[in-house]
Design an enzyme around this catalytic site. Structure first.
Site, mmCIF file in Angstrom:
data_model
loop_
_atom_site.group_PDB
_atom_site.id
_atom_site.type_symbol
_atom_site.label_atom_id
_atom_site.label_comp_id
_atom_site.label_asym_id
_atom_site.label_seq_id
_atom_site.Cartn_x
_atom_site.Cartn_y
_atom_site.Cartn_z
ATOM 1 N N ALA A 100 98.877 -14.831 102.035
ATOM 2 C CA ALA A 100 97.479 -14.542 101.705
ATOM 3 C C ALA A 100 96.490 -15.695 101.824
ATOM 4 O O ALA A 100 95.290 -15.448 101.939
ATOM 5 C CB ALA A 100 97.398 -13.975 100.285
ATOM 6 N N ALA A 101 96.923 -16.943 101.741
ATOM 7 C CA ALA A 101 95.963 -18.054 101.754
ATOM 8 C C ALA A 101 95.226 -18.113 103.093
ATOM 9 O O ALA A 101 95.791 -17.761 104.128
ATOM 10 C CB ALA A 101 96.684 -19.374 101.500
ATOM 11 N N PRO A 102 93.935 -18.513 103.072
ATOM 12 C CA PRO A 102 93.155 -18.999 101.925
ATOM 13 C C PRO A 102 92.486 -17.908 101.087
ATOM 14 O O PRO A 102 91.856 -18.217 100.084
ATOM 15 C CB PRO A 102 92.102 -19.882 102.573
ATOM 16 C CG PRO A 102 91.851 -19.225 103.900
ATOM 17 C CD PRO A 102 93.194 -18.700 104.348
ATOM 18 N N GLY A 103 92.587 -16.635 101.499
ATOM 19 C CA GLY A 103 92.053 -15.570 100.658
ATOM 20 C C GLY A 103 91.135 -14.581 101.343
ATOM 21 O O GLY A 103 90.666 -13.635 100.714
ATOM 22 N N GLY A 104 90.879 -14.765 102.626
ATOM 23 C CA GLY A 104 89.989 -13.838 103.325
ATOM 24 C C GLY A 104 90.490 -12.411 103.321
ATOM 25 O O GLY A 104 89.738 -11.473 103.039
ATOM 26 N N LYS A 105 91.772 -12.219 103.632
ATOM 27 C CA LYS A 105 92.320 -10.865 103.652
ATOM 28 C C LYS A 105 92.339 -10.275 102.241
ATOM 29 O O LYS A 105 92.007 -9.107 102.034
ATOM 30 C CB LYS A 105 93.746 -10.872 104.241
ATOM 31 C CG LYS A 105 93.895 -11.574 105.578
ATOM 32 C CD LYS A 105 93.129 -10.929 106.685
ATOM 33 C CE LYS A 105 93.449 -11.507 108.050
ATOM 34 N NZ LYS A 105 93.272 -12.959 108.201
ATOM 35 N N GLU A 123 101.236 -16.447 98.268
ATOM 36 C CA GLU A 123 101.242 -17.539 99.238
ATOM 37 C C GLU A 123 102.410 -18.464 98.918
ATOM 38 O O GLU A 123 102.522 -18.971 97.796
ATOM 39 C CB GLU A 123 99.928 -18.306 99.192
ATOM 40 C CG GLU A 123 99.897 -19.569 100.019
ATOM 41 C CD GLU A 123 100.243 -19.346 101.496
ATOM 42 O OE1 GLU A 123 101.048 -20.137 102.032
ATOM 43 O OE2 GLU A 123 99.714 -18.385 102.095
ATOM 44 N N ASP A 168 99.653 -10.890 107.330
ATOM 45 C CA ASP A 168 98.987 -11.687 108.357
ATOM 46 C C ASP A 168 99.878 -12.906 108.554
ATOM 47 O O ASP A 168 99.722 -13.925 107.888
ATOM 48 C CB ASP A 168 97.578 -12.070 107.908
ATOM 49 C CG ASP A 168 96.779 -12.722 109.025
ATOM 50 O OD1 ASP A 168 96.858 -12.235 110.165
ATOM 51 O OD2 ASP A 168 96.087 -13.717 108.757
ATOM 52 N N CYS A 221 97.148 -14.177 114.346
ATOM 53 C CA CYS A 221 95.956 -14.694 115.035
ATOM 54 C C CYS A 221 96.386 -15.353 116.341
ATOM 55 O O CYS A 221 95.964 -16.460 116.673
ATOM 56 C CB CYS A 221 95.171 -15.654 114.142
ATOM 57 S SG CYS A 221 96.109 -17.080 113.568
#
Length: 440
Positions: A100-105, A123, A168, A221
């Site tokens: 999960a880091a940094p937190g956008g999703k 994370e 992700d 990505c």
């Protein structure tokens, strides 16, 4: 941009006639974006909406702005926002953001959930989990815990538990070359295959936690087929209950390589960086039933009394729909329905309500961010000049109408934490580690 030779050869073969436009796009500026937080009050004007997005805009917002500090906006480039838009959880769901880091999703998922349902945001890196916890705290959600664990350890605690899992995955990062050229230093021709092995290990553990009829979002990505379409085929071959779901192609999103259901974000077609997204549904009609032991409240009678005294005097809302737990002297509100997390490493144990001190309870900065002005007994709206003084660590002078005691500071209607008024002076409770001089 000087792209690696092996990278150029690979994508010339894959993209054919589109290769020229693809390479030219790396000499264009990286595209910036941000999202509006629906848990907060207000809008942003003068920015272009991202087509097909619920919350996204093109452009940059200052990290020193009131909009950022109070969590009204979250900076996230447009291609990365596609993952949350594909996931789009319903309000009641139990959701896992595994990497999960940094937190956008995670914050994007919380935008859909509101303060309903549950998000477990995980994370594995301790350092990055702290950044994740800070970003989630600023967002102001009340239904999220942040863990710092391996997928394998999570799978022992959350068997067949989640309605939606978002992965992700750590990847070769090709889609970030334009935004972060240093990422090319780690790339080699065999790096994508190395990443694919790790991704399959993560997927294996994640699927142990996916409930019947649950949804899995797998994204990277990167454009590497080894990490993308090859992993999709591996999932379909090894997990016959998984069904691949078609994702609509809009706003320049491209279909996958020989897999039309998935999507690819190319910078010469989509206004953003690189991303790959696939969506699956677990068609299993049932899973093994396992009893989940829930966590319990552990407040002492004195702590219960101090909390209730504060809540009665300072709050106009009911926060009793979760589980109160004390860690050291700190009080947290965990979302209901969680299993016992005592064997896991926790970075943020739900909503931090505050800390017990000698014969009193002191509310947290996080609580003052999460509550609306209508949910507190006393709030004080400050202006831009006062905001600049406060975030720099200064006290504020106010008129006599402000009562002594705890109050929530707000700017543009959004909470800036709790502070204490004493005889016309508001003492500064803005966290020292977040203070800055506002020179913009």
């Amino acid at each position: 941009m000087n792209l690696p030779d092996e990278f150029l050869k690979k994508y010339q073969n894959l993209l054919g006639d589109e290769f020229g436009d693809f390479v030219k796009s790396f000499d264009e500026p990286a595209v910036s974006g941000f999202r509006i937080n629906p848990l907060k009050t207000g809008t942003i004007t003068g920015f272009e909406r991202i087509s097909g997005s619920h919350f996204g805009y093109y452009g940059k917002v200052s990290g020193k702005s009131a909009e950022h500090v109070t969590g009204l906006v979250y900076s996230q480039e447009p291609a990365a926002q596609v993952v949350g838009e594909v996931a789009a959880p319903s309000a009641h769901m139990k959701v896992l953001d595994l990497c999960a880091a940094p937190g956008g999703k995670s914050t994007h998922l919380l935008s859909f959930l509101g303060n309903d349902g549950l998000l477990v945001s995980n994370e594995i890196s301790p350092k990055r989990s702290k950044i994740l916890a800070e970003n989630i705290e600023r967002f102001g959600a009340r239904n999220v815990v942040v863990l710092n664990e391996s997928p394998a350890r999570l799978a022992t605690i959350f068997p067949d538990y989640f309605d939606l899992i978002v992965i992700d995955a750590p990847c070769s990062g090709e889609g970030m070359f334009r935004k972060d050229p240093d990422a090319m230093q780690y790339w080699s021709a065999d790096y994508p295959e190395q990443c694919a092995i790790l991704q399959r290990e993560i997927l294996t553990e994640a699927l142990k936690m996916l409930g019947a009829n649950g949804e899995l979002i797998y994204s990277t990505c990167t454009w590497s087929p080894e990490e993308n379409e090859a992993n999709v085929r591996w999932l379909l071959e090894n997990y016959p209950d998984l069904r691949l779901v078609n994702i609509p192609k809009q706003n320049g999103l491209a279909a996958g390589i020989d897999l039309p259901e998935v999507i690819r974000c190319y910078p010469h077609q989509f206004r953003g960086e690189g991303q790959f997204v696939a969506k699956f549904v677990n068609t299993a009609s049932s899973v093994s039933e396992r009893k989940i032991k829930s966590g319990k409240t552990n407040l002492t009678k004195t702590q219960q009394m101090l909390w209730e005294e504060f809540a009665e005097n300072a709050l106009l809302c009911d926060l009793s729909n979760g589980i109160f737990q004390v860690f050291g002297d700190n009080l947290y509100l965990l979302p209901a329905g969680l299993p016992d997390l005592s064997k896991l490493k926790i970075a943020r144990n739900g909503l931090h309500l505050g800390v017990f001190k000698k014969n009193r309870f002191e509310p947290s900065f996080a609580l003052g961010l999460a509550l609306k002005a209508t949910e507190v007994a006393q709030s004080l709206e400050i202006n831009d000049a006062q905001f600049k003084k406060y975030v720099a660590g200064e006290t504020l002078t106010v008129d006599d109408a402000v009562k002594n005691g705890w109050l929530q500071l707000t700017i543009n209607g959004n909470g800036l934490g709790f502070a204490k008024a004493v005889n016309g002076v508001v003492k500064n409770y803005f966290p020292k580690g977040l203070r800055f001089l506002d020179k913009y």
